[in-house]
Design an enzyme around this catalytic site. Structure first.
Site, PDB file in Angstrom:
ATOM      1  N   GLY A   1       0.811  -1.201   0.000  1.00 46.76           N
ATOM      2  CA  GLY A   1       0.000   0.000   0.000  1.00 46.76           C
ATOM      3  C   GLY A   1       0.847   1.255   0.000  1.00 46.76           C
TER       4      GLY A   1
ATOM      5  N   THR B   1       1.169   3.526   2.269  1.00 49.22           N
ATOM      6  CA  THR B   1       1.789   3.834   3.557  1.00 49.22           C
ATOM      7  C   THR B   1       2.494   2.638   4.169  1.00 49.22           C
ATOM      8  OG1 THR B   1       0.069   5.483   3.967  1.00 49.22           O
ATOM      9  CG2 THR B   1       1.360   4.775   5.865  1.00 49.22           C
TER      10      THR B   1
ATOM     11  N   LYS C   1       1.631  -4.955   4.087  1.00 46.87           N
ATOM     12  CA  LYS C   1       1.061  -6.006   4.928  1.00 46.87           C
ATOM     13  C   LYS C   1       1.380  -7.357   4.306  1.00 46.87           C
ATOM     14  CE  LYS C   1      -2.977  -3.399   6.603  1.00 46.87           C
ATOM     15  NZ  LYS C   1      -4.457  -3.414   6.702  1.00 46.87           N
TER      16      LYS C   1
ATOM     17  N   GLY D   1      -7.453   0.490  -9.381  1.00 46.43           N
ATOM     18  CA  GLY D   1      -6.454  -0.004  -8.444  1.00 46.43           C
ATOM     19  C   GLY D   1      -6.722  -1.445  -8.035  1.00 46.43           C
TER      20      GLY D   1
ATOM     21  N   ASP E   1      -5.992  -2.918  -5.417  1.00 47.87           N
ATOM     22  CA  ASP E   1      -6.476  -3.010  -4.040  1.00 47.87           C
ATOM     23  C   ASP E   1      -7.997  -2.915  -3.996  1.00 47.87           C
ATOM     24  OD1 ASP E   1      -6.230  -0.343  -4.931  1.00 47.87           O
ATOM     25  OD2 ASP E   1      -5.899   0.436  -2.913  1.00 47.87           O
TER      26      ASP E   1
ATOM     27  N   THR F   1      -4.652   7.250   3.064  1.00 44.13           N
ATOM     28  CA  THR F   1      -4.119   8.418   2.368  1.00 44.13           C
ATOM     29  C   THR F   1      -5.196   9.018   1.473  1.00 44.13           C
ATOM     30  OG1 THR F   1      -1.915   7.416   2.389  1.00 44.13           O
ATOM     31  CG2 THR F   1      -2.293   9.245   0.872  1.00 44.13           C
TER      32      THR F   1
END
Length: 247
Positions: free
Chosen positions: A8, A10, A13, A101, A103, A126
């Protein structure tokens, strides 16, 4: 053993897939820690996986840095996921699905596989990202806006006299510049989520469930008028489902 990584903006994981197909042993590191070897330290005593799956929304330099760590530590070349037009029962609304994206796609895969659609997926980090998912797996589109922290930074960067001298407190109305800035940005995020949920209800043929993930999900949840369900680690869950379908 299957290893999964979510790269990601930031944090990174990672987790492993257990015998039931669930994701366990999850860890998270901020990017400075990752670039200083945190993943290699995590994996010192990890058995070598039979495959490694990665989802990324970051630049190529960071992607390649993690790929090198996987190859050096685990002896595996990672398999990267990109957004398809359809997969695992989810059909993307975008005319150019590869621009959505990954994600977001994997979050919808997780929600659909869990039987949570129709729903609205909210990722609060974000950026504030919203996606509407119908019960039959159709993605109805979404919204992207700055997250509360990014909103505050944009105000500070574009004004000369908005210079809070202390951290603001979140409330219904600010009695100082700091309080007004924090409260205004957070409430703007909450208002967008509530409005989207209300406006998408007819298209979803139901009052949608709000599934919240991301680092700011807890604060955002406290401000929303619609009922919410916390849905952490949605990308890793979706990645586990995707890998099982594709392996």
């Amino acid at each position: 053993m299957r290893l999964l990584l979510d790269l990601g903006n930031t944090r990174v994981k990672w987790g492993v897939v257990d015998a039931t197909g669930g994701v366990v042993d999850m860890h998270a590191h901020a990017w400075p820690e990752v670039l200083n070897g945190a993943l290699e330290q995590d994996w010192t005593h990890l058995p070598h996986p039979h495959d490694v799956w990665l989802a990324s929304v970051v630049d190529d330099a960071r992607r390649q840095s993690v790929a090198r760590s996987v190859e050096a530590s685990l002896g595996q070349s990672p398999r990267w996921v990109s957004t398809p037009a359809a997969g695992c029962g989810v059909r993307i609304a975008y005319a150019e699905p590869q621009t959505l994206g990954v994600d977001r796609f994997l979050g919808m895969v997780a929600a659909h596989a869990d039987g949570r659609s129709p729903c609205i997926l909210v990722s609060a980090g974000t950026a504030l990202v919203l996606d509407a998912l119908a019960g039959d797996g159709r993605h109805l589109g979404g919204l992207i806006a700055p997250g509360a922290g990014l909103m505050q930074q944009s105000v500070l960067g574009a004004t000369a006299k908005v210079r809070p001298q202390s951290p603001g407190r979140l409330g219904e109305a600010g009695a100082s510049t700091a309080d007004a800035l924090v409260s205004g940005c957070w409430q703007a995020c909450a208002a967008l989520v509530d409005r989207f949920a209300t406006r998408m209800a007819d298209a979803l043929d139901d009052v949608p469930t709000l599934l919240l993930s991301g680092g700011d999900a807890g604060t955002l949840a406290s401000l929303l008028e619609h009922p919410v369900t916390m849905y952490p680690d949605a990308v890793l869950k979706g990645l586990a489902t995707w890998a099982a379908c594709e392996a």
